[in-house]
Design an enzyme around this catalytic site. Structure first.
Site, PDB file in Angstrom:
ATOM      1  N   HIS A  65       3.054   9.636  -0.541  1.00  0.00           N
ATOM      2  CA  HIS A  65       2.614   8.839   0.622  1.00  0.00           C
ATOM      3  C   HIS A  65       3.645   8.940   1.746  1.00  0.00           C
ATOM      4  CE1 HIS A  65       0.671   5.225   2.517  1.00  0.00           C
ATOM      5  NE2 HIS A  65       1.898   5.069   2.984  1.00  0.00           N
ATOM      6  N   GLU A  66       4.905   8.722   1.408  1.00  0.00           N
ATOM      7  CA  GLU A  66       5.940   8.762   2.437  1.00  0.00           C
ATOM      8  C   GLU A  66       6.129  10.167   2.991  1.00  0.00           C
ATOM      9  OE1 GLU A  66       7.028   6.081   3.688  1.00  0.00           O
ATOM     10  OE2 GLU A  66       6.136   4.783   2.170  1.00  0.00           O
ATOM     11  N   HIS A 125       3.940  10.605   5.949  1.00  0.00           N
ATOM     12  CA  HIS A 125       4.587  10.065   7.151  1.00  0.00           C
ATOM     13  C   HIS A 125       5.603  11.065   7.701  1.00  0.00           C
ATOM     14  CE1 HIS A 125       2.991   6.018   7.286  1.00  0.00           C
ATOM     15  NE2 HIS A 125       3.387   5.733   6.061  1.00  0.00           N
ATOM     16  N   GLU A 179      -0.401   6.143   9.277  1.00  0.00           N
ATOM     17  CA  GLU A 179      -0.888   5.841   7.935  1.00  0.00           C
ATOM     18  C   GLU A 179      -1.984   6.808   7.502  1.00  0.00           C
ATOM     19  OE1 GLU A 179       0.595   4.099   5.894  1.00  0.00           O
ATOM     20  OE2 GLU A 179       1.887   2.872   7.172  1.00  0.00           O
TER      21      GLU A 179
END
Length: 498
Positions: free
Chosen positions: A265-266, A269, A295
């Site tokens: 997920h990160e 980003h 996001e």
């Protein structure tokens, strides 16, 4: 370009560099700093925030903006977009006095440090006085910005994270999803019950091995080792600067998916930050458009790619070898069933794709009630538990699994939560549009090659920076703005298909 515009560009570059320095200090506070350094770090961060705020709100900045706007005929499209973003940032900053900026920075740093200690003990009472002070100051900030911008207090907070988005639109989207999700969740659970139960790989999984696996997957997804590092913190986050990405995660030695999925997920980003236009580095137009798109990139990496059957055909043997696994639990089909397993749970960052929006809807409802004063802070733990029962049919047994689980409110991030589900909607749209434009993407993912997908995202999202609105970027890339029906269609296709 005009002299006024040129001077503004230099000033905004300096302010951006100060912001990056503050980000590094914040990363250090959450990863490496001893607890005794909290007060000193609060002063350091407050000094940086106030310095940047005073640069932006100085009378000279307003005069330069007026002059540059009067002489904007000589600017090209990107420069005019940059000037518009400068004005937007100035409006937000000019609405808030420096004393309030300083007080809020100090209060959030103190509150966040206390939260880190209170969370493991489920001790809401311990952190409540600090959170109460943060909430008081956030309300003051929201009121000041709302009056200056002609917005409601909550809309003013939301506009900081997602420019142009308003609570009325968020509520429309979230009410639609809140009506859809309970029945859909029941359908999914029945559908799952009729199929095979996935095997869960058995640990323990030593943290060092998980970290090595997560770092390997970061680089497979396109994040260069020379420009990134991975560390441990109480709450996963991405910080640093585009050339120096700092990713953190937390680890569970009984379940490797918690930490690894957080890192993926990160990484989404981080890839967005790495892909922003180099020509506009440290200029407002060169920044990410907003947190909904941010996001969307994180959730696209986590939900669309890493939980998808195509990428897992590549990742399954990588995971097995890195963690020393063996047997049928490590087969790609089983890991895919496990990655798309739907089960209501207490923790947002561990939630599956179906229940994730419910977590966000709950936080949105609670923070709007707290900002408006309709709900006293004392009622937060009980209201949280009641909301979880309503939306997911479960009740957290302790506050570390409830209202203490996320860092955002304690760190001053009020108005942020809606961007998670807006991002989930946009991420699903963007992934579908990318695969439509480049039909070979799934087969590349099976080989662990993300370059066609990343190239499409670079061209259609990352390289546009903040030159267009979120809605304009989505419409150019997918043909529609935030499309709830398309998101529902994606969920039906993934979770109810035979």
């Amino acid at each position: 370009m005009s002299d006024a515009y040129h001077e503004l560009a230099r000033s905004f570059a300096r302010m951006a560099a100060l912001g990056e320095a503050g980000g590094m200090l914040n990363w250090d506070a959450q990863v490496m700093m001893p607890s005794g350094g909290a007060e000193a770090r609060s002063e350091q961060l407050a000094a940086l925030d106030v310095t940047a705020h005073e640069m932006l709100t100085d009378a000279r900045a307003g005069e330069l903006l007026d002059r540059a706007e009067a002489d904007s005929a000589g600017l090209d499209g990107w420069q005019r977009a940059n000037l518009a973003e400068m004005r937007r940032q100035w409006q937000h900053a000019h609405a808030v006095p420096s004393a309030l900026v300083e007080a809020l920075t100090r209060a959030t740093r103190r509150c966040e440090m206390v939260w880190r200690e209170a969370k493991p003990d489920s001790d809401f009472a311990r952190v409540k006085p600090y959170l109460s002070e943060v909430l008081r100051l956030v309300r003051e900030q929201a009121t000041a910005k709302g009056e200056a911008l002609g917005l409601s207090p909550y809309d003013a907070l939301l506009d900081q994270f997602e420019p142009g988005m308003r609570a009325a639109r968020v509520s429309e989207v979230f009410d639609d999803l809140a009506a859809f999700l309970p029945g859909f969740l029941d359908d999914v659970l029945r559908h799952q019950a009729a199929g095979p139960v996935p095997e869960r790989p058995q640990g323990p999984f030593p943290q060092a091995k998980q970290e090595a696996l997560a770092a390997q997957l970061m680089h497979t997804l396109g994040l260069e080792a020379a420009n990134s590092r991975l560390d441990t913190s109480s709450h996963p986050f991405t910080g640093g600067a585009p050339e120096d990405i700092r990713i953190t995660a937390r680890w569970d030695e009984s379940d490797f998916t918690t930490g690894v999925m957080a890192v993926i997920h990160e990484t989404g980003h981080a890839l967005y930050e790495r892909g922003l236009p180099d020509a506009w580095r440290r200029q407002p137009v060169g920044e990410a458009r907003g947190m909904a798109l941010h996001e969307s990139q994180a959730l696209l990496a986590e939900m669309q790619v890493s939980r998808g059957e195509h990428f897992l055909r590549h990742a399954a043997p990588v995971m097995r070898d890195a963690l020393g696994g063996s047997g049928s639990a490590w087969e790609p089909d089983n890991l895919h069933r496990l990655a798309t397993r739907v089960e209501p749970g207490y923790i947002r960052v561990d939630a599956d794709e179906v229940t994730y929006p419910a977590h966000v809807i709950l936080r949105y409802r609670l923070e709007t009630a707290l900002i408006s004063g309709d709900m006293p802070l004392d009622e937060l733990p009980g209201a949280w538990n009641a909301g979880m029962r309503e939306l997911l049919g479960i009740t957290p047994p302790e506050d570390r699994l409830g209202c203490l689980q996320d860092i955002h409110w304690f760190d001053g991030g009020w108005g942020y939560f809606p961007t998670y589900t807006l991002g989930a909607i946009a991420g699903a749209q963007l992934y579908r549009a990318a695969c439509t434009a480049e039909p070979g993407i799934p087969s590349y993912l099976e080989r662990g090659d993300v370059s066609p997908l990343l190239s499409w995202l670079r061209e259609n999202v990352h390289q546009l920076g903040a030159s267009l609105s979120t809605d304009e970027i989505l419409r150019r890339a997918t043909g529609r703005g935030f499309d709830v029906e398309a998101f529902k269609g994606h969920l039906r296709e993934r979770y109810l298909a035979p």
